[in-house]
Write an enzyme that holds these catalytic residues in place. Structure first.
Site, short mmCIF file in Angstrom:
data_model
loop_
_atom_site.label_atom_id
_atom_site.label_comp_id
_atom_site.label_asym_id
_atom_site.label_seq_id
_atom_site.Cartn_x
_atom_site.Cartn_y
_atom_site.Cartn_z
N SER A 176 8.84 36.70 1.05
CA SER A 176 10.06 36.03 0.64
C SER A 176 9.89 35.41 -0.74
O SER A 176 9.58 36.11 -1.70
CB SER A 176 10.45 35.01 1.72
OG SER A 176 11.81 34.69 1.65
N ASP A 214 16.99 43.28 7.09
CA ASP A 214 16.83 41.94 6.53
C ASP A 214 18.16 41.51 5.92
O ASP A 214 18.60 42.05 4.90
CB ASP A 214 15.72 41.95 5.47
CG ASP A 214 15.32 40.55 5.03
OD1 ASP A 214 16.11 39.61 5.20
OD2 ASP A 214 14.20 40.41 4.49
N HIS A 227 13.97 39.60 8.60
CA HIS A 227 13.11 38.93 7.61
C HIS A 227 11.79 38.52 8.29
O HIS A 227 11.56 37.36 8.61
CB HIS A 227 13.85 37.70 7.08
CG HIS A 227 13.34 37.16 5.79
ND1 HIS A 227 13.33 37.87 4.61
CD2 HIS A 227 12.82 35.94 5.48
CE1 HIS A 227 12.85 37.13 3.64
NE2 HIS A 227 12.52 35.95 4.15
#
Length: 647
Positions: free
Chosen positions: A198, A304, A335
């Protein structure tokens, strides 16, 4: 190569070291053979743990002195004592104190001297015994670092880059945050690999895009490639807040007190209009892909909905255009870190990747298939290249059916129109569930049931000519596999995984830093359709993707909507559907009006990356007759979650 087993705390490093020594003595030739794998022969318990503060050369917080960022280091003691230098695995993150890392939200902990006790995640536990140093960097404005959080801008990127410069002898570091005693990194050869999920992986992308020397590889997991595309797509706002919220979320108390000016710049530079500004240019790493020297091992969940796969598609394509060495894993999850959806193969592959890229071991990983793709939950296939060489962009065209808004999809041009009215209460799951029924909020088009499998691999585009009734309008374009399947439940809170109570261990432990993590398993659900790819746009950006303008009601506008990258096989017996609609609830914000839009089907099309191209599509649909429909509501995953998303 022998199969690697899980390294737990019950298998001591001493035993491993003795075994390695005996093996070397019994087989002298082995001592001179080219190594193919780093082994856990160094003591984790006696590793050197230290902290340095690297001078970034910036004064982001405006206090009159250059900012220093904290870098916590865990490195094996034995190579240093022998005068041998080690490579570095580095994770630069804003989350080490505010929010934690990994599935268990681990935060850094320190001893009374301020040295690291627990480094989050398994990297130090696993790789330090194998001869790597692991460095955890607090991004500027977070935890123990100076400066301000500028959310992907110069401060984020250059604060991490400065640490690589220090590791390679080009920057200064100090033994404390405010002191004058300098320290060098004579223990490393400077070869650095950056990794992170991320925001952490986003920083790795940004640093790679500077072309900094010494950065040999990056492993971005679910990472952003252009921050504009995190907050907007073609003018359509994806969230009801801008980067200033994220900065405020992660900043340290010290930064909160000093960084009001930076916060205001984030507000002013990221207007909710969706217009492209210099702030977004600074945070666009794709444009600098030509500077990338490092290899890239990219991992992303194809479902995601936080860092959406447009990021991976545009970054991957730009890297390919510039000849960057690449590898990719694509999962069915949302995610989620690969440590939590494919743990043992991930640790093995990451180990071999770092051994090859940082230690120079010829272990063959560079000759293996480029891509691993999760085709069904826990069922993976490989692809020699990605997208495969046989992919051809193929234009499919919608046509009207016997009922309004329920049409067909094929190769032949068509005429006619389709009309829908934006309903901000509905999302892609509502539209797909009613694909065979006329509903006022969407226009849907499907093929007949396929007589052969059809593979999509890469990024799609949908061109729409639409006439609005109001001065504002948002568009959504969605590709759907219509047919029964068992999929990872990416809309669940775990985004495709369930966390268990049992733990497995991946490396060595100390009292303050366990190598044992909770196991997971796939969380699945049975569905009647699967959303394959999606994209959005503000119709007001029809003339310029970076600048919106009011629409003239009654005038037709043509716009091309970019869809997210994917790799999906629509199986024999299923149908492929295209849906065009307005606001995709909880994935984009609605416009200021509620438009009705009329599509000109003769000027509307989808350009899809199909294996075998138009010929394969023709064969998959040849002779297939659309059966008489008995419309039912199809079941799918739940609608997109409404909880705030953090990269």
């Amino acid at each position: 190569m022998p199969k690697r087993t899980r390294f737990t705390t019950t298998r001591t490093l001493v035993t491993a070291a003795v075994a390695a020594l005996v093996a070397a003595l019994l087989t002298p030739a082995a001592a001179h053979a080219t190594p193919r794998e780093s082994r856990p022969v160094y003591s984790y318990a006696h590793a050197i743990r230290e902290a340095v503060w690297v001078d970034t050369g910036l004064d982001g917080d405006g206090d009159g002195r250059t900012d220093r960022v904290a870098a916590d280091i865990v490195r094996p003691r034995e190579p240093a004592a022998q005068g041998r230098k080690v490579p570095v695995i580095m994770d630069a993150s804003p989350y080490y104190s505010c929010c934690g890392r990994g599935n268990e939200s681990q935060k850094k902990t320190y001893d009374a001297h301020g040295d690291i006790v627990r480094m989050p995640l398994f990297y130090d536990n696993y790789f330090v015994p194998r001869g790597y140093a692991v460095v955890g960097v607090d991004l500027a404005g977070t935890n123990r670092s100076d400066g301000c959080v500028d959310v992907g801008g110069r401060s984020d990127v250059l604060s991490a880059k400065a640490v690589i410069d220090w590791l390679n002898g080009r920057a200064k570091a100090y033994t404390s945050r405010t002191g004058t005693t300098t320290v060098t990194a004579g223990w490393t050869d400077g070869r650095t690999g950056m990794i992170g999920k991320s925001w952490d992986g986003t920083v790795a992308n940004g640093v790679a895009a500077t072309g900094v020397k010494g950065l040999k590889t990056v492993v971005p997991i679910s990472a952003i490639s252009s921050w504009y595309d995190y907050y907007f797509q073609q003018g359509a706002p994806l969230y009801d807040s801008g980067p200033e919220w994220l900065s405020d979320y992660v900043e340290s108390p010290d930064a909160h007190a000093k960084c009001a000016a930076v916060q205001q710049k984030l507000v002013d530079g990221a207007p909710r209009s969706g217009d492209w500004t210099p702030l977004w240019t600074e945070r666009d790493y794709v444009k600098d892909a030509k500077k990338v020297r490092a290899s890239v091992f990219l991992v992303h969940g194809m479902q995601d909905l936080n860092v959406r796969t447009k990021h991976l598609g545009q970054w991957w394509d730009a890297l390919a255009k510039n000849g960057v060495k690449r590898k990719i894993w694509l999962s069915q999850t949302g995610h989620v870190d690969p440590f939590d959806f494919r743990r043992a193969p991930w640790v093995d592959t990451l180990h071999r990747w770092f051994d090859h890229e940082l230690l120079g071991y010829d272990n063959g990983i560079d000759r293996e298939p480029m891509a691993d793709i999760e085709r069904h939950p826990d069922q993976w296939v490989t692809s020699h290249s990605w997208p495969p060489s046989g992919i051809r962009l193929t234009t499919l065209r919608p046509a009207p059916g016997t009922e309004s808004g329920v049409g067909t999809l094929g190769l032949r041009p068509a005429t006619g129109t389709a009309t829908f009215t934006d309903d901000p209460k509905h999302s892609e799951t509502d539209w797909a569930a009613q694909i065979d029924r006329p509903t006022p909020d969407k226009a849907g088009f499907t093929t007949a049931p396929l007589i052969r499998d059809l593979r999509l691999s890469g990024s799609s585009k949908v061109t729409v000519t639409a006439t609005p009734t109001t001065t504002t309008a948002h568009l959504s374009a969605v590709l759907v596999d219509v047919g029964p399947a068992t999929v990872r439940d990416y809309a669940d809170a775990g985004e495709g995984i369930t966390t268990l109570t049992d733990r497995t261990c991946w490396g060595a432990s100390t009292a303050g830093d366990s190598a044992c993590f909770k196991e997971t398993r796939a969380k699945t659900t049975d569905v009647g359709y699967t959303v394959v790819s999606r994209g959005w746009a503000d119709l007001g950006t029809w003339a310029h993707p970076g600048k919106g303008a009011p629409l003239v009601p009654g005038r037709p506008y043509t716009i091309t909507v970019d869809l997210a990258a994917t790799d999906h096989v629509v199986p024999k017996g299923h149908r492929l559907a295209l849906i065009v609609a307005g606001t995709d609830k909880d994935l984009i914000d609605p416009p200021s009006t509620t438009p009705t839009l009329t599509l000109d089907l003769s000027r509307t099309s989808a350009r899809l990356p199909l294996a075998g191209g138009a010929g394969a599509f023709a064969r998959a649909t040849a002779g297939a007759a659309t059966p008489a429909q008995h419309p039912t509501t199809l079941n799918g995953v739940h609608g997109p979650r409404t909880t705030p998303r953090v990269p």
